[in-house]
Each structure stands twice: as structure tokens, then as C-alpha cells.
Motif scaffolding. Structure first.
Motif, PDB file in Angstrom:
ATOM      1  N   UNK A  55       0.854  -1.376   0.038  1.00 54.05           N
ATOM      2  CA  UNK A  55      -0.030  -0.160  -0.102  1.00 54.05           C
ATOM      3  C   UNK A  55       0.936   1.395  -0.144  1.00 54.05           C
ATOM      4  N   UNK A  56       1.784   1.094   0.724  1.00 50.60           N
ATOM      5  CA  UNK A  56       2.751   2.160   0.739  1.00 50.60           C
ATOM      6  C   UNK A  56       3.619   2.417  -0.672  1.00 50.60           C
ATOM      7  N   UNK A  57       3.835   1.641  -0.935  1.00 49.22           N
ATOM      8  CA  UNK A  57       4.713   1.585  -2.596  1.00 49.22           C
ATOM      9  C   UNK A  57       3.691   2.156  -3.392  1.00 49.22           C
ATOM     10  N   UNK A  58       2.477   1.656  -3.463  1.00 45.50           N
ATOM     11  CA  UNK A  58       1.432   2.089  -4.320  1.00 45.50           C
ATOM     12  C   UNK A  58       1.065   3.699  -4.083  1.00 45.50           C
ATOM     13  N   UNK A  59       0.984   4.088  -3.117  1.00 43.70           N
ATOM     14  CA  UNK A  59       0.582   5.518  -2.813  1.00 43.70           C
ATOM     15  C   UNK A  59       1.821   6.408  -3.408  1.00 43.70           C
ATOM     16  N   UNK A  60       3.252   5.827  -3.021  1.00 46.33           N
ATOM     17  CA  UNK A  60       4.147   6.765  -3.203  1.00 46.33           C
ATOM     18  C   UNK A  60       4.161   6.872  -4.789  1.00 46.33           C
ATOM     19  N   UNK A  61       4.015   5.668  -5.545  1.00 48.80           N
ATOM     20  CA  UNK A  61       4.154   5.837  -6.972  1.00 48.80           C
ATOM     21  C   UNK A  61       3.005   6.500  -7.480  1.00 48.80           C
ATOM     22  N   UNK A  62       1.923   6.349  -6.967  1.00 47.15           N
ATOM     23  CA  UNK A  62       0.603   7.237  -7.464  1.00 47.15           C
ATOM     24  C   UNK A  62       0.560   8.585  -7.509  1.00 47.15           C
ATOM     25  N   UNK A  63       1.110   9.046  -5.994  1.00 48.93           N
ATOM     26  CA  UNK A  63       0.900  10.189  -5.717  1.00 48.93           C
ATOM     27  C   UNK A  63       2.170  11.219  -5.658  1.00 48.93           C
ATOM     28  N   UNK A  64       3.221  10.453  -5.151  1.00 50.90           N
ATOM     29  CA  UNK A  64       4.287  11.205  -4.792  1.00 50.90           C
ATOM     30  C   UNK A  64       5.336  11.395  -5.895  1.00 50.90           C
ATOM     31  N   UNK A  65       5.546  10.374  -6.677  1.00 57.12           N
ATOM     32  CA  UNK A  65       6.536  10.392  -7.632  1.00 57.12           C
ATOM     33  C   UNK A  65       5.943  11.390  -9.022  1.00 57.12           C
ATOM     34  N   UNK A  66       6.952  12.153  -8.937  1.00 56.90           N
ATOM     35  CA  UNK A  66       6.943  13.449  -9.989  1.00 56.90           C
ATOM     36  C   UNK A  66       5.784  14.435  -9.311  1.00 56.90           C
ATOM     37  N   UNK A  67       5.711  14.746  -8.120  1.00 52.52           N
ATOM     38  CA  UNK A  67       4.625  15.722  -7.387  1.00 52.52           C
ATOM     39  C   UNK A  67       5.202  16.909  -7.903  1.00 52.52           C
ATOM     40  N   UNK A  68       4.374  17.871  -8.287  1.00 45.59           N
ATOM     41  CA  UNK A  68       4.784  19.051  -8.910  1.00 45.59           C
ATOM     42  C   UNK A  68       4.908  20.088  -7.782  1.00 45.59           C
ATOM     43  N   UNK A  69       4.175  19.816  -6.642  1.00 45.30           N
ATOM     44  CA  UNK A  69       4.228  20.712  -5.529  1.00 45.30           C
ATOM     45  C   UNK A  69       5.511  20.425  -4.667  1.00 45.30           C
ATOM     46  N   UNK A  70       5.906  19.005  -4.565  1.00 46.42           N
ATOM     47  CA  UNK A  70       7.284  18.771  -3.841  1.00 46.42           C
ATOM     48  C   UNK A  70       8.306  19.243  -4.698  1.00 46.42           C
ATOM     49  N   UNK A  71       8.453  19.178  -6.073  1.00 42.54           N
ATOM     50  CA  UNK A  71       9.432  19.893  -6.930  1.00 42.54           C
ATOM     51  C   UNK A  71       9.661  21.491  -6.605  1.00 42.54           C
ATOM     52  N   UNK A  72       8.398  22.091  -6.807  1.00 43.49           N
ATOM     53  CA  UNK A  72       8.170  23.592  -6.533  1.00 43.49           C
ATOM     54  C   UNK A  72       8.766  23.946  -5.237  1.00 43.49           C
TER      55      UNK A  72
END
Length: 61
Positions: free
Chosen positions: A12-29
Motif C-alpha cells: 500500500x505504501x509503495x502504491x501511494x508513493x508511485x501514484x501520488x508522490x512520484x513526480x509531485x509538482x508541489x514537492x518539486x516546486x
């Protein structure tokens, strides 16, 4: 709700991170503007996905 085992929780953790965190525009900004520490602090304290990840982490401990 049934208790999830360790392998299911990690899935579940891996799925969440791939789905939402990978490439997150807000995090990058935030990383670009305030640095890695500020972006990480936002993810931990303000992001709803980060809160869900923390809940899974508590269950893993």
C-alpha cells in the motif's frame, strides 16, 4: 476492517508513493524554492498522502 500484514502494508505504501508522490509538482516546486528540507517538512506535516503514509508507518512499527 481486517489487520493487514507487513507485506500488504508495504504494498500500500509503495502504491501511494508511485501514484501520488512520484513526480509531485508541489514537492518539486517547494524543493526548488525552499530546499529539500522545506519540501520534506510539507510532505510530512501538510500533505494528506504524507499523513496516510505516516499511519501505515505506525502500523509497521
Amino acid at each position: 476492517m481486517k489487520e493487514l500484514n507487513r507485506k500488504e502494508l508495504l504494498g500500500h505504501v509503495e502504491t501511494l508513493m508511485i501514484q501520488y508522490c512520484k513526480g509531485c509538482f508541489l514537492h518539486q516546486h517547494l524543493k526548488k524554492e525552499g530546499g529539500r528540507r522545506a519540501a520534506h517538512r510539507f510532505c510530512i506535516s501538510n500533505c494528506t498522502v504524507g499523513e496516510q503514509l505516516q499511519e501505515y508507518g505506525k502500523k509497521l512499527s
